[in-house]
Design a protein around this motif. Structure first.
Motif, PDB file in Angstrom:
ATOM      1  N   ASN A  76     -13.537  21.505  -3.933  1.00  0.00           N
ATOM      2  CA  ASN A  76     -14.037  22.700  -4.599  1.00  0.00           C
ATOM      3  C   ASN A  76     -15.551  22.648  -4.781  1.00  0.00           C
ATOM      4  N   ALA A  77     -16.059  21.470  -5.138  1.00  0.00           N
ATOM      5  CA  ALA A  77     -17.510  21.325  -5.326  1.00  0.00           C
ATOM      6  C   ALA A  77     -18.245  21.573  -4.017  1.00  0.00           C
ATOM      7  N   ASN A  78     -17.697  21.083  -2.923  1.00  0.00           N
ATOM      8  CA  ASN A  78     -18.316  21.307  -1.623  1.00  0.00           C
ATOM      9  C   ASN A  78     -18.320  22.791  -1.252  1.00  0.00           C
ATOM     10  N   ALA A  79     -17.212  23.492  -1.529  1.00  0.00           N
ATOM     11  CA  ALA A  79     -17.120  24.919  -1.219  1.00  0.00           C
ATOM     12  C   ALA A  79     -18.109  25.733  -2.048  1.00  0.00           C
ATOM     13  N   ARG A  80     -18.418  25.270  -3.258  1.00  0.00           N
ATOM     14  CA  ARG A  80     -19.336  25.987  -4.139  1.00  0.00           C
ATOM     15  C   ARG A  80     -20.774  25.473  -4.022  1.00  0.00           C
ATOM     16  N   MET A  81     -21.001  24.597  -3.031  1.00  0.00           N
ATOM     17  CA  MET A  81     -22.330  24.013  -2.808  1.00  0.00           C
ATOM     18  C   MET A  81     -22.806  23.187  -4.007  1.00  0.00           C
ATOM     19  N   GLN A  82     -21.878  22.657  -4.765  1.00  0.00           N
ATOM     20  CA  GLN A  82     -22.220  21.750  -5.865  1.00  0.00           C
ATOM     21  C   GLN A  82     -22.162  20.313  -5.318  1.00  0.00           C
ATOM     22  N   ILE A  83     -23.116  20.010  -4.478  1.00  0.00           N
ATOM     23  CA  ILE A  83     -23.085  18.749  -3.751  1.00  0.00           C
ATOM     24  C   ILE A  83     -23.243  17.554  -4.688  1.00  0.00           C
TER      25      ILE A  83
END
Length: 250
Positions: free
Chosen positions: A205-212
């Motif tokens: 989910n973090a990757n999909a939201r660009m919360q790297i």
């Protein structure tokens, strides 16, 4: 203690290299966040990360326990009955020929989005190293011990329990160490394919939201958890199988 110190030194070196790469190539945070930003995210989202880690830890430990149990039973049956070994060995090979990512979606469909499918994925990854290493250990009892048991007219169950089993435990321990590393991977793969909680779900989910930075924070915790689990398993096995070091040098 030396193992722990070595891990700390390696991690410190990797973190330094991480920061140097960012500085040299001037990478933006959405490509590679800095170690400081990941640490800051760990502090700010600590409660969330701990909650998701607990889910993954439960899946990993249950998968490790059940995978070890099923693999051990299969190895004991293969070593005891040739007919079972004849049919089971191809199944062991096929279990590794099928990629985990290929069967994980089916497990989610069959077993649902809960923990069960993740535990099943971990079991599949663990089953082969446990069964194959334990079976090899049971089949490779030193000939001198076999001859001694025959000379003393030992009963089959006594020979199996007091000679073959202890002699096979070092090989079993090697497979268990491999399984300990594979168990978290199996749980996370299951969470990537379909889940509503866990570290794999958090990172996806973090990757999909660009919360790297959050994705890297989850990855760091997964690495720490895996290292801690391996360290505890390795120490426990050395304590439970004290004759292993002597057999390795013989």
């Amino acid at each position: 203690m030396k193992f722990l110190l070595r891990i700390i030194v390696i991690l410190a070196g990797l973190i330094a290299l991480w920061q140097v790469i960012i500085m040299i190539f001037n990478l933006p945070p959405y490509i590679l966040p800095t170690p400081f930003s990941v640490l800051s995210t760990l502090q700010n989202r600590f409660a969330l990360i701990v909650h998701e880690t607990q889910i993954t830890a439960i899946e990993t430990l249950l998968g490790l326990l059940l995978g070890t149990l099923f693999g051990s039973i299969a190895a004991l049956l293969m070593a005891s009955f040739r007919s079972f070994s004849f049919w089971m060995l191809p199944v062991l090979v096929m279990s590794q020929a099928i990629p985990t990512f290929a069967i994980a979606p089916l497990l989610v469909i069959w077993l649902g989005y809960g923990m069960t499918s993740k535990i099943a994925t971990a079991i599949i990854m663990i089953f082969f190293p446990i069964a194959s290493s334990f079976y090899d250990g049971l089949k490779q009892t030193q000939q001198g011990w076999v001859d001694l048991a025959k000379t003393m007219h030992a009963k089959k169950w006594r020979f199996f329990w007091y000679i073959r089993m202890p002699a096979a435990l070092p090989s079993f321990a090697s497979g268990l160490r491999v399984a300990t590393v594979a168990a978290p991977i199996g749980a996370v793969i299951g969470e990537w394919v379909g889940a509503s909680q866990g570290l794999g779900f958090l990172m996806l989910n973090a990757n999909a939201r660009m919360q790297i930075d959050l994705m890297f924070a989850g990855l760091v915790i997964l690495i720490i958890f895996s290292l801690a689990l391996y360290f505890l398993m390795d120490k426990s096995l050395k304590w439970l199988i004290p004759w292993q070091k002597f057999q390795e040098h013989s």
